[in-house]
Design a protein around this motif. Sequence first.
Motif, mmCIF file in Angstrom:
data_model
loop_
_atom_site.group_PDB
_atom_site.id
_atom_site.type_symbol
_atom_site.label_atom_id
_atom_site.label_comp_id
_atom_site.label_asym_id
_atom_site.label_seq_id
_atom_site.Cartn_x
_atom_site.Cartn_y
_atom_site.Cartn_z
ATOM 1 N N THR A 87 0.848 -1.189 0.000
ATOM 2 C CA THR A 87 0.000 0.000 0.000
ATOM 3 C C THR A 87 0.885 1.241 0.000
ATOM 4 O OG1 THR A 87 -0.106 -0.092 2.417
ATOM 5 C CG2 THR A 87 -1.896 -1.129 1.197
ATOM 6 N N PRO A 88 0.459 2.320 -0.629
ATOM 7 C CA PRO A 88 1.300 3.518 -0.705
ATOM 8 C C PRO A 88 1.465 4.184 0.661
ATOM 9 C CG PRO A 88 -0.883 3.963 -1.597
ATOM 10 C CD PRO A 88 -0.823 2.492 -1.352
ATOM 11 N N VAL A 89 2.622 4.801 0.839
ATOM 12 C CA VAL A 89 2.881 5.578 2.049
ATOM 13 C C VAL A 89 2.442 7.013 1.800
ATOM 14 C CG1 VAL A 89 4.674 6.504 3.573
ATOM 15 C CG2 VAL A 89 4.815 4.135 2.775
ATOM 16 N N VAL A 90 1.606 7.524 2.669
ATOM 17 C CA VAL A 90 1.172 8.918 2.581
ATOM 18 C C VAL A 90 1.762 9.641 3.795
ATOM 19 C CG1 VAL A 90 -0.766 10.502 2.456
ATOM 20 C CG2 VAL A 90 -0.949 8.228 1.419
ATOM 21 N N SER A 91 2.910 10.271 3.587
ATOM 22 C CA SER A 91 3.571 10.966 4.695
ATOM 23 C C SER A 91 3.353 12.465 4.572
ATOM 24 C CB SER A 91 5.075 10.663 4.689
ATOM 25 O OG SER A 91 5.663 11.090 3.487
ATOM 26 N N ARG A 92 3.208 13.104 5.710
ATOM 27 C CA ARG A 92 3.021 14.556 5.748
ATOM 28 C C ARG A 92 4.038 15.144 6.709
ATOM 29 N NH1 ARG A 92 -2.005 12.220 5.606
ATOM 30 N NH2 ARG A 92 -3.382 12.834 3.890
ATOM 31 N N PRO A 93 4.502 16.357 6.433
ATOM 32 C CA PRO A 93 5.456 16.987 7.349
ATOM 33 C C PRO A 93 4.886 17.057 8.760
ATOM 34 C CG PRO A 93 5.245 18.266 5.335
ATOM 35 C CD PRO A 93 4.159 17.234 5.299
ATOM 36 N N ALA A 94 5.685 16.690 9.720
ATOM 37 C CA ALA A 94 5.235 16.710 11.110
ATOM 38 C C ALA A 94 6.433 16.989 12.006
ATOM 39 C CB ALA A 94 4.594 15.378 11.479
ATOM 40 N N ARG A 95 6.143 17.397 13.214
ATOM 41 C CA ARG A 95 7.200 17.725 14.161
ATOM 42 C C ARG A 95 6.794 17.245 15.548
ATOM 43 N NH1 ARG A 95 9.120 23.888 15.693
ATOM 44 N NH2 ARG A 95 10.576 23.339 17.357
ATOM 45 N N LYS A 96 7.760 16.661 16.273
ATOM 46 C CA LYS A 96 7.464 16.157 17.605
ATOM 47 C C LYS A 96 8.689 16.289 18.494
ATOM 48 C CE LYS A 96 5.775 12.014 20.028
ATOM 49 N NZ LYS A 96 5.309 10.615 19.858
ATOM 50 N N SER A 97 8.488 16.806 19.680
ATOM 51 C CA SER A 97 9.550 16.861 20.685
ATOM 52 C C SER A 97 9.232 15.865 21.787
ATOM 53 C CB SER A 97 9.671 18.265 21.279
ATOM 54 O OG SER A 97 10.202 19.169 20.333
ATOM 55 N N VAL A 98 10.193 15.043 22.129
ATOM 56 C CA VAL A 98 10.042 14.063 23.204
ATOM 57 C C VAL A 98 10.961 14.490 24.337
ATOM 58 C CG1 VAL A 98 10.197 11.633 23.859
ATOM 59 C CG2 VAL A 98 9.559 12.254 21.510
ATOM 60 N N HIS A 99 10.368 14.897 25.452
ATOM 61 C CA HIS A 99 11.144 15.461 26.561
ATOM 62 C C HIS A 99 11.709 14.337 27.427
ATOM 63 C CE1 HIS A 99 11.344 18.203 30.341
ATOM 64 N NE2 HIS A 99 12.462 18.246 29.652
ATOM 65 N N ARG A 100 13.019 14.219 27.441
ATOM 66 C CA ARG A 100 13.720 13.258 28.288
ATOM 67 C C ARG A 100 14.773 14.030 29.095
ATOM 68 N NH1 ARG A 100 13.537 7.951 26.042
ATOM 69 N NH2 ARG A 100 11.355 7.586 25.436
ATOM 70 N N PRO A 101 14.407 14.606 30.234
ATOM 71 C CA PRO A 101 15.341 15.454 30.975
ATOM 72 C C PRO A 101 16.583 14.728 31.470
ATOM 73 C CG PRO A 101 13.324 15.023 32.240
ATOM 74 C CD PRO A 101 13.076 14.541 30.859
ATOM 75 N N GLN A 102 16.505 13.402 31.597
ATOM 76 C CA GLN A 102 17.660 12.649 32.078
ATOM 77 C C GLN A 102 18.711 12.412 31.002
ATOM 78 O OE1 GLN A 102 14.733 11.484 31.326
ATOM 79 N NE2 GLN A 102 14.765 9.360 30.598
ATOM 80 N N VAL A 103 18.390 12.708 29.741
ATOM 81 C CA VAL A 103 19.328 12.522 28.627
ATOM 82 C C VAL A 103 20.198 13.763 28.494
ATOM 83 C CG1 VAL A 103 19.497 12.207 26.118
ATOM 84 C CG2 VAL A 103 17.775 10.950 27.429
#
Length: 416
Positions: A218-234
């Motif tokens: 099946t075709p991939v339908v990707s759209r621009p997206a942005r996500k921040s994952v907060h890991r304060p211990q890193v």
Amino acid sequence: MTFHYTRLANGLEILGESMPQSRSVAVGFFVQTGARNERPEEAGVSHFLEHMVFKGSERRTAWDVNRDFDAIGAHYNACTGEETTLYYAAVLPEYLFAALDILTDILRPSLRPEDFDTEKQVILEEIRMYEDQPAWSAYDEAVALFFGDHPLGHRILGTVESITALTRQQMLDYYRRRYLAGNIVVAVAGRLDWEATAAWLAEHCQHWPAGATPRRVTPVVSRPARKSVHRPQVNQEHMFLLTPAPPVESELRYAAEVLATILGDDTGSRLYWALIDTGRADSADMSYHEYQGAGAFFTYLCCEPADAAANLEITLETFRTAVRQGITEEEIRQAQSKLASRLVRGNERPQGRMRSLGYTWIYQHEYRSVDEELGRLRAVKREHLSQLLEQYNLLEPTIVALGPLAELAGTVFPAS
């Protein structure tokens, strides 16, 4: 080198390439199944099953499997991906049939309940181990965001929840559905007697269940997206940028390899000079991932949190410059030299050649010599890079940042 091919009545395909100058031989069983073929309730079963195969058969316990491989000095292992699970061994030529005996035996695994329960804990620990590695966590987050509900977004390891809930019966059903002879390609490369090898495999694999379960693409339908994952211990910020790229079937895949090398190779690339040589980042690389019916460019950055936004902008500016000004002839020649060197050196060893044979056959359904692959690589011209950059948009990536920053400042989606 001489190529050989035969197909058994049950659909099992056997490939061979004789390399008389070699002093070893490698064999791989390519099962055309992986995370992409899993149902939601069996997420992670392909990788879990790969582990269970080495737990033994009706003839061998796990201890026997390890002992028998060690007795012939084999280098052996397996790997699971989105679309393929590979079981392989490299041995001295005199031990090829012994290696085949082990591999063909364990590929009919017993899946003992006690082994299943024990190995489930191993898989859960492996998942937790990768969750403790920020780069892997960022990778998983980026893949899930880019591919969304598409099967290529499935995590190869599954999740703690899916593996905990998985039953032996579900694994057995998956095995019976996917490990059919018509879903398997055997590739052998190195010093070998083809006639004897093909005859041995025909005798010992002719009773494997026939049939195949073709993958629904099946075709991939990707759209621009942005996500921040907060890991304060890193301590550092880990960022992935994903953009669409050619599928494995496309002739533009060679141009995609060249482009990824020019922009993000670990030495001498545009990102290397902009971010690594200047000391701005610990890692800055770009790679091309190809799948059936889809593809993606993966760009990875790792740096101090204070530099993250600026480094992201430098990366995006690198992409903009490539799109607007193009690629130089000198850059193309340099990338082709790097890729040609890696291709040749990788295929000089039977194990590398075995992998090339198997994967090329699975995806292209044809044999390609090293010279043919080199010819396709060297045929890449500036116009192919221009076509690639016009057809696949680098300027609106899916971006995931994981680390101590709660949010990543800066311009993310520049105008093209």
